[in-house]
Write an enzyme that holds these catalytic residues in place. Structure first.
Site, mmCIF file in Angstrom:
data_model
loop_
_atom_site.group_PDB
_atom_site.id
_atom_site.type_symbol
_atom_site.label_atom_id
_atom_site.label_comp_id
_atom_site.label_asym_id
_atom_site.label_seq_id
_atom_site.Cartn_x
_atom_site.Cartn_y
_atom_site.Cartn_z
ATOM 1 N N ASP A 1 -24.327 6.398 -29.165
ATOM 2 C CA ASP A 1 -24.927 6.968 -30.376
ATOM 3 C C ASP A 1 -25.095 5.863 -31.420
ATOM 4 O O ASP A 1 -24.122 5.191 -31.770
ATOM 5 C CB ASP A 1 -24.005 8.073 -30.909
ATOM 6 C CG ASP A 1 -24.612 8.865 -32.053
ATOM 7 O OD1 ASP A 1 -25.386 8.300 -32.846
ATOM 8 O OD2 ASP A 1 -24.305 10.066 -32.162
ATOM 9 N N GLY B 1 -26.633 8.719 -25.274
ATOM 10 C CA GLY B 1 -26.821 8.474 -26.687
ATOM 11 C C GLY B 1 -26.452 9.647 -27.569
ATOM 12 O O GLY B 1 -25.553 10.437 -27.253
ATOM 13 N N HIS B 2 -27.190 9.790 -28.670
ATOM 14 C CA HIS B 2 -26.907 10.779 -29.704
ATOM 15 C C HIS B 2 -27.057 12.200 -29.181
ATOM 16 O O HIS B 2 -26.160 13.026 -29.343
ATOM 17 C CB HIS B 2 -27.874 10.516 -30.857
ATOM 18 C CG HIS B 2 -27.640 11.316 -32.092
ATOM 19 N ND1 HIS B 2 -26.467 11.283 -32.808
ATOM 20 C CD2 HIS B 2 -28.464 12.176 -32.768
ATOM 21 C CE1 HIS B 2 -26.562 12.075 -33.872
ATOM 22 N NE2 HIS B 2 -27.757 12.634 -33.869
ATOM 23 N N PHE B 3 -28.183 12.492 -28.541
ATOM 24 C CA PHE B 3 -28.464 13.843 -28.039
ATOM 25 C C PHE B 3 -27.925 13.986 -26.613
ATOM 26 O O PHE B 3 -28.677 14.065 -25.638
ATOM 27 C CB PHE B 3 -29.965 14.136 -28.098
ATOM 28 C CG PHE B 3 -30.468 14.447 -29.476
ATOM 29 C CD1 PHE B 3 -30.391 15.737 -29.975
ATOM 30 C CD2 PHE B 3 -30.991 13.458 -30.283
ATOM 31 C CE1 PHE B 3 -30.843 16.040 -31.255
ATOM 32 C CE2 PHE B 3 -31.448 13.745 -31.558
ATOM 33 C CZ PHE B 3 -31.373 15.045 -32.054
ATOM 34 N N ALA B 4 -26.614 14.048 -26.511
ATOM 35 C CA ALA B 4 -25.954 14.028 -25.200
ATOM 36 C C ALA B 4 -26.331 15.230 -24.334
ATOM 37 O O ALA B 4 -26.303 15.135 -23.099
ATOM 38 C CB ALA B 4 -24.441 13.978 -25.375
#
Length: 293
Positions: free
Chosen positions: A236, A262-265
């Site tokens: 992230d 990343g951020h949107f797992a």
């Protein structure tokens, strides 16, 4: 079956997804920026046979309809107040929380206000510690320090574009071709609604209020010690792994897991996250049984 519903909450029409048996344990899923309950589309079917799932779109996001900035002040305190009222309208007296990104400061406010209502917390890249903020926050920190038109436009140009939205979804993902294009395309399209970008810039400015509340959130974790899963996409760019590890300082019940994404797992690891939620909810049920006994 997922139902797509709308609840009248004051001047807001809150869109939400609902699935599962209302007599089962409830999970309240709170999305982040710049997404909506659409981010839970793959997770809900994996949980709805065992749990009652409710996933609203926050005011200013997704398909919820809310007043313009001239009639409603877009702050995290106010978002939490609307969602708190929403839980009353849809009859959610107790629930576990799944919080991500912006959903975290909203959900933590709910837990802080009513600790007896929250049975467990899943924090998926849902930060509550200064340790978890990366250098990517520097332009926003400058905006907090000097909320000038110039600094506001820097944030707008960096994050409120199609390219900026797509980057949030694909950064840190081993194979970006796993990211469904409708995810970031829908988010980007909804950002283009008249007035919405200024709503988002107001919320970026008010995010500083969450840092002020971090010690209060941490005291809640320490005092209430809810069963807690911090499950983090370790690449992230905004909320780094140290933010997940920090939960252990205040809550010995915290379980910390890292995912190679990343951020949107949820875009790449929804099955793994669903499995970990199942384990968390089992621990939470055992804790409830112990308290009752």
């Amino acid at each position: 079956m997922i139902h797509y519903r709308t609840a009248a909450v004051g001047d807001h029409q809150i869109f939400y997804r609902e699935a599962g048996d209302p007599n089962q344990t409830s999970l309240l899923l709170l999305h982040g920026f710049p997404s909506s309950s659409h981010m839970f589309r793959n997770l809900i079917p994996l949980l709805s046979a065992r749990f009652h799932i409710v996933a609203p779109d926050l005011p200013g996001f997704g398909f919820s309809q809310s007043p313009p900035r001239s009639q409603f002040k877009y702050t995290f305190d106010n978002l939490a107040t609307v969602i708190e009222a929403f839980t009353g309208v849809v009859r959610l007296p107790r629930y576990a929380l799944y919080v991500f990104d912006y959903g975290a400061p909203v959900g933590y406010r709910l837990a802080m206000r009513h600790p007896d209502r929250v049975t467990a917390i899943v924090s998926q890249n849902g930060n509550a510690y200064e340790d978890g903020l990366s250098d990517a926050w520097d332009p926003i920190r400058r905006y907090w320090a000097e909320p000038t038109t110039k600094n506001r436009e820097v944030v707008r140009d960096a994050l409120l574009t199609f390219e900026g939205t797509r980057w949030q979804y694909t950064h840190g993902v081993a194979d970006p071709e796993m990211i469904a294009p409708e995810s970031y395309t829908l988010d980007a399209a909804l950002l283009e609604r008249p007035g919405n970008k200024d709503i988002q810039l107001d919320l970026f400015l008010d995010y500083a209020s969450n840092l002020t509340l971090y010690p209060v959130f941490q005291k809640y974790f320490s005092d209430a010690k809810p069963p807690l899963l911090a499950i983090w996409g370790k690449h992230d760019p905004f909320f780094i792994p140290a933010g997940a590890e920090a939960f252990r300082r205040d809550n010995p019940n915290a379980v910390v897991e890292f995912l190679d994404t990343g951020h949107f797992a949820l875009e790449t690891h929804f099955e793994e996250i669903a499995s970990e939620i199942g384990r968390l909810m089992y621990r939470a049920s055992k804790r409830t049984q112990t308290i009752v006994q």
